[in-house]
Design a protein around this motif. Structure first.
Motif, PDB file in Angstrom:
ATOM      1  N   VAL A   1       0.880  -1.168   0.000  1.00  0.00           N
ATOM      2  CA  VAL A   1       0.000   0.000   0.000  1.00  0.00           C
ATOM      3  C   VAL A   1       0.916   1.215   0.000  1.00  0.00           C
ATOM      4  O   VAL A   1       1.743   1.371   0.905  1.00  0.00           O
ATOM      5  N   ALA A   2       0.778   2.076  -1.000  1.00  0.00           N
ATOM      6  CA  ALA A   2       1.716   3.183  -1.180  1.00  0.00           C
ATOM      7  C   ALA A   2       1.356   4.401  -0.338  1.00  0.00           C
ATOM      8  O   ALA A   2       1.791   5.520  -0.630  1.00  0.00           O
ATOM      9  N   PHE A   3       0.594   4.176   0.734  1.00  0.00           N
ATOM     10  CA  PHE A   3       0.190   5.253   1.636  1.00  0.00           C
ATOM     11  C   PHE A   3       0.305   4.757   3.080  1.00  0.00           C
ATOM     12  O   PHE A   3       0.497   3.569   3.327  1.00  0.00           O
ATOM     13  N   SER A   4       0.167   5.683   4.018  1.00  0.00           N
ATOM     14  CA  SER A   4       0.395   5.368   5.427  1.00  0.00           C
ATOM     15  C   SER A   4      -0.647   4.389   5.974  1.00  0.00           C
ATOM     16  O   SER A   4      -1.768   4.295   5.459  1.00  0.00           O
ATOM     17  N   ALA A   5      -0.257   3.696   7.027  1.00  0.00           N
ATOM     18  CA  ALA A   5      -1.166   2.776   7.702  1.00  0.00           C
ATOM     19  C   ALA A   5      -2.302   3.553   8.359  1.00  0.00           C
ATOM     20  O   ALA A   5      -2.132   4.685   8.808  1.00  0.00           O
ATOM     21  N   GLY A   6      -3.478   2.944   8.386  1.00  0.00           N
ATOM     22  CA  GLY A   6      -4.612   3.551   9.065  1.00  0.00           C
ATOM     23  C   GLY A   6      -5.564   4.292   8.154  1.00  0.00           C
ATOM     24  O   GLY A   6      -6.700   4.585   8.541  1.00  0.00           O
ATOM     25  N   GLY A   7      -5.133   4.636   6.934  1.00  0.00           N
ATOM     26  CA  GLY A   7      -6.007   5.328   5.996  1.00  0.00           C
ATOM     27  C   GLY A   7      -6.985   4.376   5.339  1.00  0.00           C
ATOM     28  O   GLY A   7      -6.893   3.150   5.504  1.00  0.00           O
TER      29      GLY A   7
ATOM     30  N   MET B   1      -8.883  -1.123   3.722  1.00  0.00           N
ATOM     31  CA  MET B   1      -9.507  -2.012   2.731  1.00  0.00           C
ATOM     32  C   MET B   1      -8.535  -3.101   2.280  1.00  0.00           C
ATOM     33  O   MET B   1      -8.930  -4.258   2.094  1.00  0.00           O
ATOM     34  N   ALA B   2      -7.261  -2.727   2.111  1.00  0.00           N
ATOM     35  CA  ALA B   2      -6.259  -3.721   1.712  1.00  0.00           C
ATOM     36  C   ALA B   2      -6.160  -4.832   2.749  1.00  0.00           C
ATOM     37  O   ALA B   2      -6.062  -6.019   2.399  1.00  0.00           O
ATOM     38  N   ARG B   3      -6.192  -4.482   4.015  1.00  0.00           N
ATOM     39  CA  ARG B   3      -6.063  -5.487   5.078  1.00  0.00           C
ATOM     40  C   ARG B   3      -7.280  -6.405   5.144  1.00  0.00           C
ATOM     41  O   ARG B   3      -7.159  -7.605   5.411  1.00  0.00           O
ATOM     42  N   VAL B   4      -8.453  -5.840   4.906  1.00  0.00           N
ATOM     43  CA  VAL B   4      -9.671  -6.659   4.897  1.00  0.00           C
ATOM     44  C   VAL B   4      -9.581  -7.726   3.805  1.00  0.00           C
ATOM     45  O   VAL B   4      -9.856  -8.912   4.033  1.00  0.00           O
ATOM     46  N   VAL B   5      -9.173  -7.304   2.608  1.00  0.00           N
ATOM     47  CA  VAL B   5      -9.101  -8.227   1.475  1.00  0.00           C
ATOM     48  C   VAL B   5      -7.929  -9.194   1.617  1.00  0.00           C
ATOM     49  O   VAL B   5      -8.058 -10.395   1.333  1.00  0.00           O
ATOM     50  N   ALA B   6      -6.780  -8.692   2.066  1.00  0.00           N
ATOM     51  CA  ALA B   6      -5.588  -9.538   2.205  1.00  0.00           C
ATOM     52  C   ALA B   6      -5.810 -10.673   3.198  1.00  0.00           C
ATOM     53  O   ALA B   6      -5.352 -11.801   2.982  1.00  0.00           O
ATOM     54  N   GLN B   7      -6.516 -10.382   4.275  1.00  0.00           N
ATOM     55  CA  GLN B   7      -6.766 -11.414   5.283  1.00  0.00           C
ATOM     56  C   GLN B   7      -7.572 -12.569   4.696  1.00  0.00           C
ATOM     57  O   GLN B   7      -7.260 -13.746   4.921  1.00  0.00           O
TER      58      GLN B   7
ATOM     59  N   SER C   1      -5.549 -14.646   2.204  1.00  0.00           N
ATOM     60  CA  SER C   1      -4.643 -15.580   2.898  1.00  0.00           C
ATOM     61  C   SER C   1      -5.342 -16.914   3.134  1.00  0.00           C
ATOM     62  O   SER C   1      -4.758 -17.986   2.923  1.00  0.00           O
ATOM     63  N   ASP C   2      -6.598 -16.846   3.566  1.00  0.00           N
ATOM     64  CA  ASP C   2      -7.366 -18.077   3.808  1.00  0.00           C
ATOM     65  C   ASP C   2      -7.581 -18.851   2.506  1.00  0.00           C
ATOM     66  O   ASP C   2      -7.494 -20.080   2.480  1.00  0.00           O
ATOM     67  N   ILE C   3      -7.858 -18.140   1.441  1.00  0.00           N
ATOM     68  CA  ILE C   3      -8.179 -18.775   0.161  1.00  0.00           C
ATOM     69  C   ILE C   3      -6.949 -19.400  -0.482  1.00  0.00           C
ATOM     70  O   ILE C   3      -6.995 -20.532  -0.991  1.00  0.00           O
ATOM     71  N   LEU C   4      -5.817 -18.679  -0.444  1.00  0.00           N
ATOM     72  CA  LEU C   4      -4.601 -19.138  -1.127  1.00  0.00           C
ATOM     73  C   LEU C   4      -3.751 -20.079  -0.274  1.00  0.00           C
ATOM     74  O   LEU C   4      -2.857 -20.748  -0.799  1.00  0.00           O
ATOM     75  N   GLY C   5      -4.003 -20.126   1.015  1.00  0.00           N
ATOM     76  CA  GLY C   5      -3.223 -21.005   1.883  1.00  0.00           C
ATOM     77  C   GLY C   5      -1.843 -20.471   2.208  1.00  0.00           C
ATOM     78  O   GLY C   5      -1.001 -21.203   2.748  1.00  0.00           O
ATOM     79  N   GLN C   6      -1.578 -19.217   1.885  1.00  0.00           N
ATOM     80  CA  GLN C   6      -0.329 -18.549   2.226  1.00  0.00           C
ATOM     81  C   GLN C   6      -0.665 -17.148   2.733  1.00  0.00           C
ATOM     82  O   GLN C   6      -1.634 -16.532   2.288  1.00  0.00           O
ATOM     83  N   GLN C   7       0.158 -16.654   3.639  1.00  0.00           N
ATOM     84  CA  GLN C   7      -0.105 -15.349   4.229  1.00  0.00           C
ATOM     85  C   GLN C   7       0.062 -14.233   3.183  1.00  0.00           C
ATOM     86  O   GLN C   7       1.042 -14.190   2.458  1.00  0.00           O
ATOM     87  N   VAL C   8      -0.911 -13.341   3.134  1.00  0.00           N
ATOM     88  CA  VAL C   8      -0.820 -12.136   2.318  1.00  0.00           C
ATOM     89  C   VAL C   8      -0.689 -10.958   3.287  1.00  0.00           C
ATOM     90  O   VAL C   8      -1.649 -10.620   3.982  1.00  0.00           O
ATOM     91  N   ILE C   9       0.503 -10.377   3.343  1.00  0.00           N
ATOM     92  CA  ILE C   9       0.747  -9.305   4.309  1.00  0.00           C
ATOM     93  C   ILE C   9       0.660  -7.946   3.613  1.00  0.00           C
ATOM     94  O   ILE C   9       0.971  -7.808   2.438  1.00  0.00           O
ATOM     95  N   VAL C  10       0.229  -6.929   4.356  1.00  0.00           N
ATOM     96  CA  VAL C  10       0.182  -5.563   3.844  1.00  0.00           C
ATOM     97  C   VAL C  10       1.458  -4.842   4.261  1.00  0.00           C
ATOM     98  O   VAL C  10       1.842  -4.852   5.430  1.00  0.00           O
ATOM     99  N   ASP C  11       2.106  -4.241   3.282  1.00  0.00           N
ATOM    100  CA  ASP C  11       3.383  -3.543   3.490  1.00  0.00           C
ATOM    101  C   ASP C  11       3.194  -2.081   3.086  1.00  0.00           C
ATOM    102  O   ASP C  11       3.035  -1.774   1.907  1.00  0.00           O
ATOM    103  N   ASN C  12       3.165  -1.178   4.067  1.00  0.00           N
ATOM    104  CA  ASN C  12       2.978   0.245   3.789  1.00  0.00           C
ATOM    105  C   ASN C  12       4.298   0.896   3.389  1.00  0.00           C
ATOM    106  O   ASN C  12       5.270   0.829   4.126  1.00  0.00           O
TER     107      ASN C  12
END
Length: 350
Positions: free
Chosen positions: A63-69, A74-80, A83-94
């Motif tokens: 995410v090319a912007f600061s955390a909390g915006g 929205m990125a964290r909601v979808v990434a979580q 992760s369940d669907i793909l079986g690998q962790q999808v982490i958000v990196d600000n």
């Protein structure tokens, strides 16, 4: 008895030697070609295997912007859910900075293997048109995976403003050019460009007051220090619901479910103004199609989850989802559109 001409014998020997040499060369060339084919086949097999096993490690969603915006949330909601669907962790990196250019450039220069993605939004397509030395080009460096959500843009005025509709606002602005101030989160921000488009389409002349971020801009709108502002529901919805600002119109092609009584810009007479704040997932350009397709399937599956949908709607966004081809075509149109707006506004950033 006939005798062979002794002068022809050396040439016959040379010819035989050349034939043997040519045969050896052909055998060597064949062996090399066979080796190249074998190596290429092996590499293809490894590549195909890697794609079929994808993902086999953690995926980074930048995410090319600061955390909390809003984009980050929205990125964290979808990434979580991904992760369940793909079986690998999808982490958000600000990775914020330079209007989103820093994080976006990082993804553009990352390996095209599906393990580094960008959670993109409107600045992704507008920034290259405004910076003197852009570090990436949307169509050259990225491929669309899927749109994730859209959020209506609201045209808001300060509390107690005398304009009851967009027509009133335009009439006053034309009669008093430069008297009304509009706020934005900074030069080149999405709210700024939205107001530039509004002025282009209506002929109104407004004074721009840029702030260092959307929050202080919205605070001054609510306090009456500025007259007008445009921003997305993901930023403004709580204040709209609390009636701390007045909404004259929304920028989407249809009325917002959250504000069904508020007309669209087109309904209000601003023909051609259709705009919302969108977010989506993109990958480096050469990411293999099987990987892109698997990511697209994961995003679309995540967006069908009731908990994900409820969370996005609660944030003021509507879940979207589409195919990589549809999202790529959408991005192309957005780039062309905002290039013109930025050029007309003479927006140029270092």
């Amino acid at each position: 008895m006939e005798f062979a001409d002794s002068r022809s014998m050396p040439s016959q020997g040379i010819a035989a030697t050349e034939l043997r040499s040519t045969a050896r060369g052909r055998r060597r060339a064949f062996a090399i070609a066979a080796s190249v084919v074998a190596i290429g086949s092996g590499l293809w097999s490894l590549g195909a295997s890697a794609q079929s096993n994808y993902p086999d490690k953690m995926i980074r969603m930048v995410v090319a912007f600061s955390a909390g915006g809003p984009n980050d949330v929205m990125a964290r909601v979808v990434a979580q859910k991904m992760s369940d669907i793909l079986g690998q962790q999808v982490i958000v990196d600000n990775r914020p900075g330079a209007g989103g250019m820093i994080g976006t450039d990082f993804v553009a220069k990352s390996p095209a293997d599906g393990y580094t993605l960008l959670f993109a939004s409107v600045p992704f397509v507008t920034a290259p048109s405004m910076y003197k030395r852009p570090t990436y080009a949307v169509e050259r460096d990225f491929i669309g995976v899927s749109k994730v959500a859209v959020s209506p843009i609201a045209l808001m005025v300060k509390p107690g403003a005398p304009y009851k509709n967009v027509g009133d606002l335009i009439t006053f602005a034309k009669a008093n050019p430069g008297k009304l101030n509009f706020a934005s989160g900074g030069v080149g921000s999405t709210p700024h460009l939205a107001m530039v488009l509004f002025q282009d389409l209506t002929g109104a002349k407004l004074n721009h007051v840029p702030y260092k971020g959307g929050a202080p801009a919205l605070t001054d709108l609510m306090g009456g220090q500025v007259d007008i502002m445009m921003d997305s529901f993901t930023t403004t919805l709580p204040y709209i619901e609390q009636k701390k600002v007045s909404v004259l119109a929304v920028g989407d092609s249809k009325r917002a479910a959250k504000l069904p009584s508020v007309p669209t810009m087109v309904e209000s007479g601003v023909n051609g103004f259709v705009m919302n704040h969108w977010v989506g997932v993109v990958a480096p350009k050469q990411t293999p199609k099987p990987v892109v397709d698997k990511l697209n399937a994961a995003v679309n599956q995540a967006l069908k989850d009731p908990a994900v949908r409820d969370r996005l709607v609660g944030l003021g966004a509507e879940p979207a989802g589409d195919s990589p081809q549809q999202f790529q075509a959408f991005l192309k149109g957005e780039v062309e559109r905002w290039q013109k707006v930025a050029k007309d506004a003479k927006v140029e950033l270092e």
